[in-house]
Design a protein around this motif. Structure first.
Motif, short mmCIF file in Angstrom:
data_model
loop_
_atom_site.label_atom_id
_atom_site.label_comp_id
_atom_site.label_asym_id
_atom_site.label_seq_id
_atom_site.Cartn_x
_atom_site.Cartn_y
_atom_site.Cartn_z
N LEU A 309 0.85 -1.20 0.00
CA LEU A 309 0.00 0.00 0.00
C LEU A 309 0.88 1.25 0.00
CD1 LEU A 309 -2.78 1.30 0.16
CD2 LEU A 309 -2.69 1.07 2.64
N ASN A 310 1.95 1.21 0.79
CA ASN A 310 2.89 2.33 0.80
C ASN A 310 3.47 2.56 -0.59
OD1 ASN A 310 2.51 2.64 3.52
ND2 ASN A 310 4.40 1.60 4.11
N LEU A 313 0.86 4.13 -2.88
CA LEU A 313 0.57 5.56 -2.66
C LEU A 313 1.78 6.43 -3.01
CD1 LEU A 313 -1.63 5.41 0.54
CD2 LEU A 313 -2.33 5.78 -1.83
N LEU A 319 -4.20 8.60 -5.22
CA LEU A 319 -5.11 7.53 -4.80
C LEU A 319 -5.41 7.62 -3.30
CD1 LEU A 319 -3.71 4.42 -6.70
CD2 LEU A 319 -5.83 5.64 -7.17
N ASP A 320 -4.68 8.48 -2.62
CA ASP A 320 -4.83 8.66 -1.18
C ASP A 320 -6.30 8.78 -0.76
OD1 ASP A 320 -3.06 9.40 1.31
OD2 ASP A 320 -4.78 10.78 1.32
N SER A 321 -7.05 9.52 -1.55
CA SER A 321 -8.44 9.78 -1.18
C SER A 321 -9.40 8.75 -1.77
CB SER A 321 -8.83 11.17 -1.66
OG SER A 321 -8.64 11.24 -3.05
N CYS A 322 -8.86 7.80 -2.50
CA CYS A 322 -9.69 6.80 -3.15
C CYS A 322 -10.18 5.80 -2.10
CB CYS A 322 -8.84 6.09 -4.20
SG CYS A 322 -9.76 5.40 -5.54
#
Lengths: 852, 461
Positions: A309-310, A313, A319-322
């Motif tokens: 995941l890191n 991002l 995509l942080d807000s996805c």
């Protein structure tokens, strides 16, 4: 299509020609291709629903970015097949040619991508090495700040795996394949080494052929039959993330991103993304077999996914807000060497396997299904699939513990940078020579072949051992001087190399059955006086090398056969295939009984004569001769006047209990002649500068002796119609269209330039003419030497016959990661290299071609 | 308000201090199976005194089954604790021997044949044995087993609890006797006096299969960590502290002396207003009559004449002895949920509540499994939020896994925990960089042994 929607399942046929177990994408592809090749009475059995295993959860990416060319070729074929499936069957497959981007965060990764690009161009697959700025134009979300470059593969695609699976099943069913869901194979029935049928939970089916495409369960299924079939694969959990649509929804055509340094892949999925990866610490599963978890009930593990995941991002910050849709856990099966398992199993005729896709099932299924169908139809596929052949493994790679440990290394390795001559770290020290500890304390660094530990080189006392192990480079490696010193010692004094890993068979008979069999199998003439050694290929009907070995006539009716290490299973099954079932004829694998020491160098003679009180001069002990002698206190040592490099020297085949004694004697007597240990890297350098081909690396089942300049080892007139004779006769008449050559790099700085490895394209007068198969630095020539095949025709017309002029008159170049280096092509090794010793005509015979 | 000058220690420096004395032992496995009820143990100590006055020991009994663990908290010097760490296990092991084994031992010594070893020690390199006194110790031990031999009958095995009781009392009386008799060698003479005039408490455990015995003298403590069905940990204390906080001990001490001394025998929560533990080894000042003390000191070596501590006589000293080394022995039958035993000196128990100790160790031993898995379920969670959550969880876990050794991990918490119960590097750095003369004001010597049990073996018994 017989589906389970019917309340009453369609009754199973009582007999069939082929039974395929596994209704995933691999099994249906095999069924489809068999049907296309005209097979009838094909039954496909699936324990659950079609595609209910890994196929259902597969990420749906088809990419040609694979570590070896045969895999890229399979993916390329799959791609073309899937594209036309919708039209062929009317089944929607969601196939989109999105292209893909392989990103490089550092120069080494960029180099490996450039090497991949060179390789793909040889296959005629489009690809572009691009700058980070161009990545932005192709993908809206990628953060390029830490990128060095990228490889764009416009042909790569995405599809829905279950739909492709369904389409293949529909097409197969139209060609008459019977598909039965909710039918489990309990075990495979065999008689006298042949498949006779399968026992299912709904009754038996008689059949001639069985294909194990059971995916995760292929290992289990193999173990469940009466004669156990070894299918070395092991499951690992594989995680990928699905998101809800991005605030600016991703177009379905957005290219797939493979950020191998970040260990992740990302594709568009319903306006959002699908992203998974190959973590450093994979979670193996199903070690104890299938009666544990259902594939459907695998748990999500967010903590485990955190590094990926890191990476995601970091690569796509927006995509942080996805929002998260789901974290999918889908088990994948992996093999001990990252390559799939294909082909007929040794020991059971008619039992084929296609499994172990190493998480590239969708990419490989089409091509692999085609090759397997060809294999079953013609006896061998239309391409060299030895790297995928299940016979590269034996029972020794079947331990659950070994598999569990090894796949934990393999899965992360899929996305790791692979520099020349990397070795697996897990599952080691399985097979060792009795001298292992002695050599280890003298600084041996080890590599592994077929489970056997072999010394690469010996680190002299006082060198920084740690730093040496960490050397990972596409450039000059730090063992350069160490190996150089070993080579020098081989040339000027004497070295000892432990070559115990070789496959060793003994073939004996009461009458002349052994000789007859070998005369049929080998191209060379084996009817030689007792004590003679014959180098020979074992050829197939096409005249291609199935094996390259040395055969010693121990007595009138017994022969000692020495083959490459990884031929242990393949050669055994090749001989067995042609061996009449005659109780008077006996084949035994004696690999474990002998330790093999190679004494190499001009002073080898002196060392040995001092130890045995027997003169070892060529007058008393001509080359290619074998004598049983005493060495030190030990008696019954088979001493052979041959080496595996073309240097003067001897091979000692020592019963293992004498190994330490003989080694100690050799080392202590050898001291005054400057003896030292040497490893396989020195051997490699020596054999390549002498233009010796190795089976498995340079030679394969598509290479004939004529193509690699070994006609002198083919005895057309020996009076036996040996395997491959017809094909060779024809080729001799028509002329060869490809030729094994030696290329000496010019204007290449070993200090500063990239080193060749293998698989580099060869250009002649600017035109692609072939690919290298192996390479080494020659310490004698002080140049790099590449071996490889060249062929005048690459543009698709009829192949033209190759002439010496073609070789000699042309400007050659070798392409290393996109940079071309001029090279001199040669058909014969440099005679000056042979100057140390006067050579007779048969000195070419001294060469032995199996050091692999 | 902290007046001392502190040096900032980097995390590796902190670790090297914390790990300097750590020791781990794993009971070897056979055929991949560990057949012992003890899987292994972790131990560690962190000094506050210079030199440290705590001692620790661990050993496997070779003639009988079972393992021994002990922590010894010395006061007025380390001599007594050192002697206990070397001798108490031998006394215990010998007291547990069968009559036949004792007879064999004695005949071997008598005939000058090699003696079967009794104990296999599991020692950190810093855990030393004093060479000089070994002969003396051995001859006392031999006298003890000769007496045991006379008292026991063939075919009879001693009771573990009785053996522990006997060993404790015997060793203390030997320490006392050796000091009274003295030794021709003046160094040794001084040595035995130092042992006798200093003191030490002891907490010792013997584990044999599912049988656990704890013998305790003083204020070290043994606490059992029990895993509840929900995965959490609870503490069961297996020893009573012998100090003023223990009302029963206060009652006992008062009852042993005339009512006239009721006010003075326990004063300011100390024995005779001086000693914190109410039971201890050595400390002959609280055991011998004043006469005896004077006599021994006068005949002793010169070094002792200037020793104010030794010459000092406690006030209100009327009816010695005031102090005993007799332990309280407790037997506990281990159950599969009993996962580990923590033996530690009071330096640990002063800083951490036993419940906290058991939680920290339990989570360390079971690792990440304790953490509930994250699940998105039906919630709306963004990738960014999830990343934040996961990183937080990772940080929590990584602090757990910094220490391979559970005892080190516990000490790290004991010294470095902030008000929220999390390890604070700055605090840890300050506590560890205290100058020698100040360290003792902020913390005591800490010694910890954590014995991990094997639930499969225990469950099968």
């Amino acid at each position: 299509l017989a589906t389970a929607q019917d309340t009453q399942p369609v009754p199973l046929p009582s007999q069939a020609r082929v039974v395929i177990c596994g209704g995933g994408i691999v099994g249906t592809s095999v069924a489809y291709h068999l049907a296309k090749l005209g097979w009838t009475e094909i039954v496909l059995l699936e324990q659950g629903r079609l595609g209910a295993g890994t196929t259902r959860l597969c990420a749906g990416i088809i990419s040609v970015a694979k570590p070896i060319s045969i895999e890229s070729q399979m993916a390329d074929y799959s791609n073309a097949l899937y594209e036309r499936l919708e039209e062929e069957t009317g089944v929607k497959t969601a196939f989109v040619r999105t292209g893909s981007l392989c990103l490089a965060q550092n120069q080494d990764r960029f180099l490996s991508l450039k090497r991949l690009a060179s390789r793909l161009r040889v296959l005629g697959i489009a690809c572009n090495v691009i700058k980070p700025k161009e990545v932005v134009k192709l993908h809206p979300l990628v953060n390029i700040h830490d990128l060095v470059g990228a490889l764009h593969l416009p042909g790569d695609a995405m599809a829905s795996p279950p739909d492709i699976n369904h389409a293949l099943a529909v097409a197969a069913a139209r060609h008459g394949v019977q598909i039965h869901e909710r039918t489990s194979v309990n075990h495979v029935l065999m008689e006298k080494g042949h498949v006779t049928g399968v026992e299912t939970d709904r009754g038996p089916i008689e059949c001639e052929y069985f294909v194990n495409c059971a995916g995760q369960w292929a290992y289990e299924l193999g173990q469940s039959s009466e004669v156990k079939v070894s299918v070395p694969l092991h499951g690992c959990e594989h995680f990928y993330l699905l998101t809800k649509p991005h605030h600016q929804p991703l177009h379905p055509n957005t290219p797939v991103v493979m950020d191998m340094d970040g260990r992740i892949y990302v594709r568009a999925w319903q306006g959002g993304i699908l992203s998974g990866g190959f973590e450093k610490n994979p979670k193996p599963i199903f070690t104890e077999g299938r009666n544990q978890l259902e594939i459907q009930n695998m748990q999500e593990d967010w903590d485990h996914f955190e590094p990926m995941l890191n990476a995601l991002l970091r690569r796509m910050p927006s995509l942080d807000s996805c929002e998260i849709h789901q974290l999918v856990n889908c088990p994948e099966s992996f093999t001990p060497d990252m390559r799939c398992l294909m082909g007929e199993t040794p020991g059971v005729h008619g039992y084929f396997v296609l499994a172990g896709m190493n998480s590239s099932g969708l990419s490989f299924a089409g091509g692999a299904g085609k090759y397997l169908a060809e294999w079953m139809t013609y006896g061998y596929p239309t391409a060299n699939v030895w790297p995928l052949d299940i016979k590269r493994f034996g029972n020794l790679q079947s331990s659950r513990t070994f598999l569990r440990h090894r796949v934990m290394e393999v899965m992360p390795l899929l996305y790791e940078l692979k520099v020349p001559r990397w070795d697996f770290q897990t599952g080691r020290q399985l097979r060792t020579s009795p001298l292992y500890d002695r050599l280890d304390t003298q600084g041996a660094r080890w590599m592994e072949k077929h489970g056997f530990e072999r010394a690469k080189y010996f680190v002299p006392a006082g060198k920084d051992l740690l730093a040496l192990d960490q050397s990972k480079t596409f450039y000059k490696p730090d063992w350069f001087d160490i190996v150089g010193a070993e080579v020098k010692c081989c040339k000027e004094a004497v070295c000892v190399i432990d070559m115990s890993s070789f496959t060793k068979f003994e073939l004996t008979s009461t009458g002349d059955q052994a000789l007859e069999l070998l005369q049929r199998l080998c191209a060379n003439d084996l009817d030689v006086p007792v004590g003679h050694i014959v180098h020979t290929g074992m050829l197939n009907e096409r005249g291609g090398y199935e094996n390259d070995c040395s055969v010693v006539r121990l007595s009138k009716n017994s022969f000692f056969i020495i083959s490459p290490t990884d031929q242990q299973v393949h050669c055994w099954s090749w001989i067995k295939r042609y061996m009449p079932s005659d109780p008077q004829l006996h084949l035994e694998d004696v690999s474990w009984k002998y330790t093999a020491l190679n004494l190499i160098g001009p002073r080898a003679m002196d060392v040995l004569s001092e130890l045995s009180y027997v003169s070892m001069t060529p007058e008393h002990f001509p080359t290619l001769f074998c004598k049983e002698m005493s060495v030190g206190y030990a008696n019954g040592i088979r001493v052979m006047s041959m080496t595996h490099t073309g240097e003067p020297g001897f091979m000692l085949y020592i019963p293992i209990e004498y190994a330490l004694h003989v080694y100690n004697e050799v080392m202590s007597v050898g001291q005054k002649y400057g003896i030292r240990n040497a490893g396989y890297y020195a051997l490699r350098s020596l054999r390549i500068e002498k233009f010796f081909a190795f089976w498995g690396q340079d030679l394969d089942s598509f290479t004939t002796p004529l193509e690699c300049g070994r006609e002198f080892r083919v005895k057309f007139d020996k009076g036996t119609d040996f395997l491959g004779r017809q094909a060779l006769m024809q080729q001799r008449q028509e002329g060869i269209t490809r030729r094994f050559v030696m290329l000496v790099l010019e204007d290449h700085d070993a200090e500063l330039d990239l080193w060749p490895w293998w698989g580099e394209p060869i250009y002649r007068n600017g035109q692609l003419v072939g690919v290298t198969t192996s390479s080494a630095y020659s310490y004698t020539l002080e140049r790099h030497v590449c071996l490889g095949f060249v062929s005048p025709a690459t543009a698709g017309q009829n192949p033209t016959v190759i002439t010496p002029d073609f070789i000699n008159r042309g400007d050659y170049e070798v392409d290393i990661a996109g940079q071309r280096y001029p090279a001199k092509a040669k058909l014969y090794p440099f005679s000056s290299l042979f100057a140390q010793q006067r050579r007779r005509k048969d000195d070419m015979e001294l060469s032995n071609f199996q050091g692999k | 308000s902290q007046a001392w000058h502190t040096y900032y220690l980097t995390p590796p420096q902190v670790n090297s201090i914390l790990k300097a004395n750590e020791y781990s032992f794993k009971v070897p496995e056979f055929d991949g199976k560990n057949l012992s009820s003890v899987m292994g143990f972790d131990s560690n100590q962190l000094p506050a005194n210079a030199p440290i006055e705590d001692r620790r020991s661990a050993a496997t009994c070779l003639q009988t089954r079972g393992m021994l663990f002990g922590v010894f908290d010395g006061h007025a010097g380390c001599a007594c604790a050192q002697a206990l760490s070397e001798r108490l296990f031998y006394y215990t092991a010998v007291a547990m021997l069968q009559h036949e084994t004792l007879a064999e031992l004695e005949s071997a010594v008598e005939a000058g044949r090699p003696v079967q070893p009794v104990l296999q020690w599991h020692k950190h390199p810093n855990d030393y044995f004093s060479r000089e006194a070994s002969r003396l110790y051995f001859s006392s031990l031999r006298t003890y087993w000769q007496e045991l031999l006379d008292l026991s009958t063939p075919g009879e095995g001693p009771d573990t609890a009785e053996a522990l009781l006997s060993a404790f009392k015997r060793l203390d009386s030997d320490i006392s006797l050796e000091a009274q008799v003295g030794d021709p060698n003046s160094f040794l003479h001084y040595w035995v006096l130092r042992v006798a005039f200093s003191g030490a408490t002891a907490c010792m455990a013997h584990v044999d299969g599912a049988e656990l015995h704890v013998a305790n003298t003083g204020d070290c403590r043994a606490v059992l960590g029990i895993q509840e069905p929900d995965g959490s940990f609870s503490a069961l204390t297996l020893s009573n502290d012998h100090n003023a906080q223990n009302e029963e001990e206060v009652r006992r001490v008062r009852a042993e002396h005339p009512p006239s001394e009721a006010r003075t025998v326990v004063k300011q929560e100390r024995l005779l207003g001086l000693l914190m533990p109410f039971r201890a080894f050595g400390d002959v000042k609280f055991k011998w009559s004043i006469d005896l003390q004077r006599r021994v000191l006068e005949s002793g070596p010169d070094q002792l004449h200037n020793n104010e501590h030794a010459k000092f006589v406690p006030p209100n000293f009327h009816t010695p002895p005031y102090l005993t080394a007799e332990p309280e022995v407790r037997r506990h039958r281990l159950r599969p949920q009993d996962r580990f035993l923590v033996l530690a000196s009071d330096g640990l128990w002063e800083t951490l509540h036993r419940q906290e100790v058991v939680r920290i160790v339990g989570e360390h031993l079971t690792g990440v499994h304790q953490q509930q898995p994250v699940s998105v379920g039906g919630y709306r969670v963004t990738l960014g939020q999830m990343q934040g959550l996961l990183q937080e969880r990772k940080a929590r876990i990584s602090s757990t896994f910094e220490d391979q050794n559970a005892a080190t991990h516990l000490i790290r918490h004991a010294v470095g925990s902030n008000e929220f119960g999390a390890v604070d590097h700055e605090r840890l750095s300050k506590m560890l960089s205290l100058p020698e003369e100040l360290a003792r004001m902020y913390r005591d010597d800490i010694t910890v042994i954590i014995v991990q049990f094997n639930p499969h073996v225990i469950g099968a018994q």
